[in-house]
Scaffold this motif. Structure first.
Motif, PDB file in Angstrom:
ATOM      1  N   ALA A  18       0.949  -1.199   0.150  1.00  0.00           N
ATOM      2  CA  ALA A  18       0.061  -0.040   0.047  1.00  0.00           C
ATOM      3  C   ALA A  18       0.971   1.463   0.109  1.00  0.00           C
ATOM      4  N   LEU A  19       1.940   1.409   0.520  1.00  0.00           N
ATOM      5  CA  LEU A  19       2.945   2.403   0.669  1.00  0.00           C
ATOM      6  C   LEU A  19       3.329   2.830  -1.039  1.00  0.00           C
ATOM      7  N   ASN A  20       3.555   1.753  -1.603  1.00  0.00           N
ATOM      8  CA  ASN A  20       3.790   1.938  -3.254  1.00  0.00           C
ATOM      9  C   ASN A  20       2.794   2.511  -3.871  1.00  0.00           C
ATOM     10  N   GLU A  21       1.671   1.948  -3.668  1.00  0.00           N
ATOM     11  CA  GLU A  21       0.373   2.357  -4.239  1.00  0.00           C
ATOM     12  C   GLU A  21       0.014   3.917  -3.771  1.00  0.00           C
ATOM     13  N   TYR A  22       0.229   4.143  -2.601  1.00  0.00           N
ATOM     14  CA  TYR A  22      -0.187   5.407  -2.087  1.00  0.00           C
ATOM     15  C   TYR A  22       0.967   6.449  -2.668  1.00  0.00           C
ATOM     16  N   VAL A  23       2.092   6.141  -2.805  1.00  0.00           N
ATOM     17  CA  VAL A  23       2.956   7.096  -3.332  1.00  0.00           C
ATOM     18  C   VAL A  23       2.735   7.261  -4.805  1.00  0.00           C
ATOM     19  N   TYR A  24       2.424   6.223  -5.641  1.00  0.00           N
ATOM     20  CA  TYR A  24       2.159   6.344  -6.930  1.00  0.00           C
ATOM     21  C   TYR A  24       1.037   7.378  -7.237  1.00  0.00           C
ATOM     22  N   CYS A  25      -0.120   7.241  -6.585  1.00  0.00           N
ATOM     23  CA  CYS A  25      -1.205   8.045  -6.741  1.00  0.00           C
ATOM     24  C   CYS A  25      -2.191   7.964  -5.593  1.00  0.00           C
ATOM     25  N   PRO A  26      -2.257   9.035  -4.638  1.00  0.00           N
ATOM     26  CA  PRO A  26      -3.155   8.707  -3.551  1.00  0.00           C
ATOM     27  C   PRO A  26      -4.566   8.347  -3.889  1.00  0.00           C
ATOM     28  N   ARG A  27      -5.010   9.115  -4.956  1.00  0.00           N
ATOM     29  CA  ARG A  27      -6.413   8.995  -5.599  1.00  0.00           C
ATOM     30  C   ARG A  27      -6.850   7.505  -6.131  1.00  0.00           C
ATOM     31  N   ARG A  28      -5.723   6.955  -6.454  1.00  0.00           N
ATOM     32  CA  ARG A  28      -5.886   5.544  -7.146  1.00  0.00           C
ATOM     33  C   ARG A  28      -6.025   4.669  -6.054  1.00  0.00           C
ATOM     34  N   PHE A  29      -5.147   4.789  -4.924  1.00  0.00           N
ATOM     35  CA  PHE A  29      -5.303   4.078  -3.609  1.00  0.00           C
ATOM     36  C   PHE A  29      -6.660   4.180  -2.989  1.00  0.00           C
ATOM     37  N   ARG A 140      20.447   2.159  -0.372  1.00  0.00           N
ATOM     38  CA  ARG A 140      21.028   2.078   0.880  1.00  0.00           C
ATOM     39  C   ARG A 140      19.541   2.948   1.489  1.00  0.00           C
ATOM     40  N   ILE A 141      19.285   2.406   2.766  1.00  0.00           N
ATOM     41  CA  ILE A 141      18.068   2.934   3.271  1.00  0.00           C
ATOM     42  C   ILE A 141      18.674   3.867   4.367  1.00  0.00           C
ATOM     43  N   THR A 142      18.136   5.122   4.282  1.00  0.00           N
ATOM     44  CA  THR A 142      18.633   6.081   5.330  1.00  0.00           C
ATOM     45  C   THR A 142      17.119   6.697   6.184  1.00  0.00           C
ATOM     46  N   ASP A 143      17.722   7.496   7.172  1.00  0.00           N
ATOM     47  CA  ASP A 143      16.561   7.988   8.211  1.00  0.00           C
ATOM     48  C   ASP A 143      15.322   8.716   7.322  1.00  0.00           C
ATOM     49  N   ARG A 144      15.949   9.342   6.176  1.00  0.00           N
ATOM     50  CA  ARG A 144      14.965  10.140   5.427  1.00  0.00           C
ATOM     51  C   ARG A 144      13.802   8.938   4.668  1.00  0.00           C
ATOM     52  N   HIS A 145      14.431   7.638   4.395  1.00  0.00           N
ATOM     53  CA  HIS A 145      13.282   6.773   3.927  1.00  0.00           C
ATOM     54  C   HIS A 145      12.533   6.293   5.141  1.00  0.00           C
ATOM     55  N   ARG A 146      13.019   5.965   6.341  1.00  0.00           N
ATOM     56  CA  ARG A 146      12.134   5.475   7.249  1.00  0.00           C
ATOM     57  C   ARG A 146      10.987   6.745   7.759  1.00  0.00           C
ATOM     58  N   ARG A 147      11.618   7.761   7.804  1.00  0.00           N
ATOM     59  CA  ARG A 147      10.696   8.988   7.993  1.00  0.00           C
ATOM     60  C   ARG A 147       9.546   8.949   6.808  1.00  0.00           C
ATOM     61  N   THR A 148       9.815   8.923   5.720  1.00  0.00           N
ATOM     62  CA  THR A 148       8.907   8.861   4.658  1.00  0.00           C
ATOM     63  C   THR A 148       7.816   7.904   4.869  1.00  0.00           C
ATOM     64  N   VAL A 149       8.439   6.393   5.171  1.00  0.00           N
ATOM     65  CA  VAL A 149       7.479   5.356   5.396  1.00  0.00           C
ATOM     66  C   VAL A 149       6.346   5.690   6.498  1.00  0.00           C
ATOM     67  N   ARG A 150       6.828   6.259   7.668  1.00  0.00           N
ATOM     68  CA  ARG A 150       6.142   6.614   8.673  1.00  0.00           C
ATOM     69  C   ARG A 150       5.196   7.632   8.373  1.00  0.00           C
ATOM     70  N   GLU A 151       5.597   8.749   7.692  1.00  0.00           N
ATOM     71  CA  GLU A 151       4.608   9.807   7.254  1.00  0.00           C
ATOM     72  C   GLU A 151       3.469   9.240   6.264  1.00  0.00           C
ATOM     73  N   ILE A 152       3.935   8.266   5.422  1.00  0.00           N
ATOM     74  CA  ILE A 152       2.723   7.762   4.438  1.00  0.00           C
ATOM     75  C   ILE A 152       1.521   6.809   5.329  1.00  0.00           C
ATOM     76  N   ILE A 153       2.306   6.202   6.256  1.00  0.00           N
ATOM     77  CA  ILE A 153       1.473   5.239   6.981  1.00  0.00           C
ATOM     78  C   ILE A 153       0.481   6.172   7.774  1.00  0.00           C
ATOM     79  N   THR A 154       0.868   7.249   8.359  1.00  0.00           N
ATOM     80  CA  THR A 154       0.004   8.228   9.196  1.00  0.00           C
ATOM     81  C   THR A 154      -1.002   8.847   8.123  1.00  0.00           C
ATOM     82  N   ARG A 155      -0.697   8.968   6.825  1.00  0.00           N
ATOM     83  CA  ARG A 155      -1.609   9.720   5.930  1.00  0.00           C
ATOM     84  C   ARG A 155      -2.691   8.467   5.524  1.00  0.00           C
ATOM     85  N   ILE A 156      -2.157   7.451   5.386  1.00  0.00           N
ATOM     86  CA  ILE A 156      -3.129   6.415   4.855  1.00  0.00           C
ATOM     87  C   ILE A 156      -4.301   6.108   6.183  1.00  0.00           C
TER      88      ILE A 156
END
Length: 205
Positions: A18-29, A140-156
């Protein structure tokens, strides 16, 4: 002994795909999540077939399911490599374009976070394998990547059936989108131009 989660409990956590789908297009998700109007697109069927064929090669151990309530995340990792005691997740993509996208990096990050929660140790690298080129790319997975995941979870989590996300900022994504007949971006932009304001569809009409 901890009881297995019920279906209702599982719905409270976000599937990594769902993270991938939301980033692609929240409306489609949105249409997929609340109206189940996406169907089974060709790309998904073809991708599943490639996954199955790949999983039969070399006797690889594939498709391990993980769940982390503290992350509010669950999902099945395509492949986990183990070398020298280091575990690395591999996400396989069909990718006719021969490249991977930011949404794929976000999905891979979700799998790395699930794996590090299970291992209780950092997982800072993952691979994206592309069937179209038979190449894999280290990310390479950075803290920025992890913050992005947490932000998307919150938006979902904050999504609701009564609030449809705006049209995409990239109309090219709509060309092959299986939700287009329900989303109706061109019709919406013509008939309700205020809903296209500030989106990529504003200049398409």
């Amino acid at each position: 002994m901890k009881s297995p989660p019920t279906v209702g409990q599982r719905d409270k956590v976000v599937h990594v795909s769902a993270l991938n789908e939301y980033v692609y297009c929240p409306r489609r998700f949105y249409y997929q999540r609340y109206h189940d109007e996406i169907g089974t697109p060709y790309e998904l069927v073809d991708g599943r077939s490639k996954h199955q064929n790949q999983s039969n090669r070399g006797g690889w151990i594939t498709e391990r399911y993980f769940r982390a309530d503290e992350l509010k995340l669950h999902g099945k990792i395509d492949l986990i490599e183990s070398e020298g005691g280091v575990f690395t997740p591999v996400e396989r993509k069909r990718s006719e374009s021969g490249q991977y996208y930011p949404s794929d990096e976000v999905q891979l990050t979700g799998y790395c976070m699930l794996l590090e929660a299970a291992l209780n140790e950092p997982v800072n690298v993952g691979y994206i394998y592309l069937y179209s080129t038979d190449e894999r790319h280290a990310v390479r997975i950075t803290d920025r990547h992890r913050r992005t995941v947490r932000e998307i979870i919150t938006r979902i989590e904050e999504m609701s059936v009564g609030s449809i996300p705006p049209l995409t900022d990239n109309p090219e994504k709509c060309e092959a989108c299986s939700a287009r007949e329900y989303c109706m971006p061109a019709e919406t932009a013509r008939l309700e131009p205020e809903k296209a304001a500030g989106t990529g569809w504003e200049d398409e009409i």
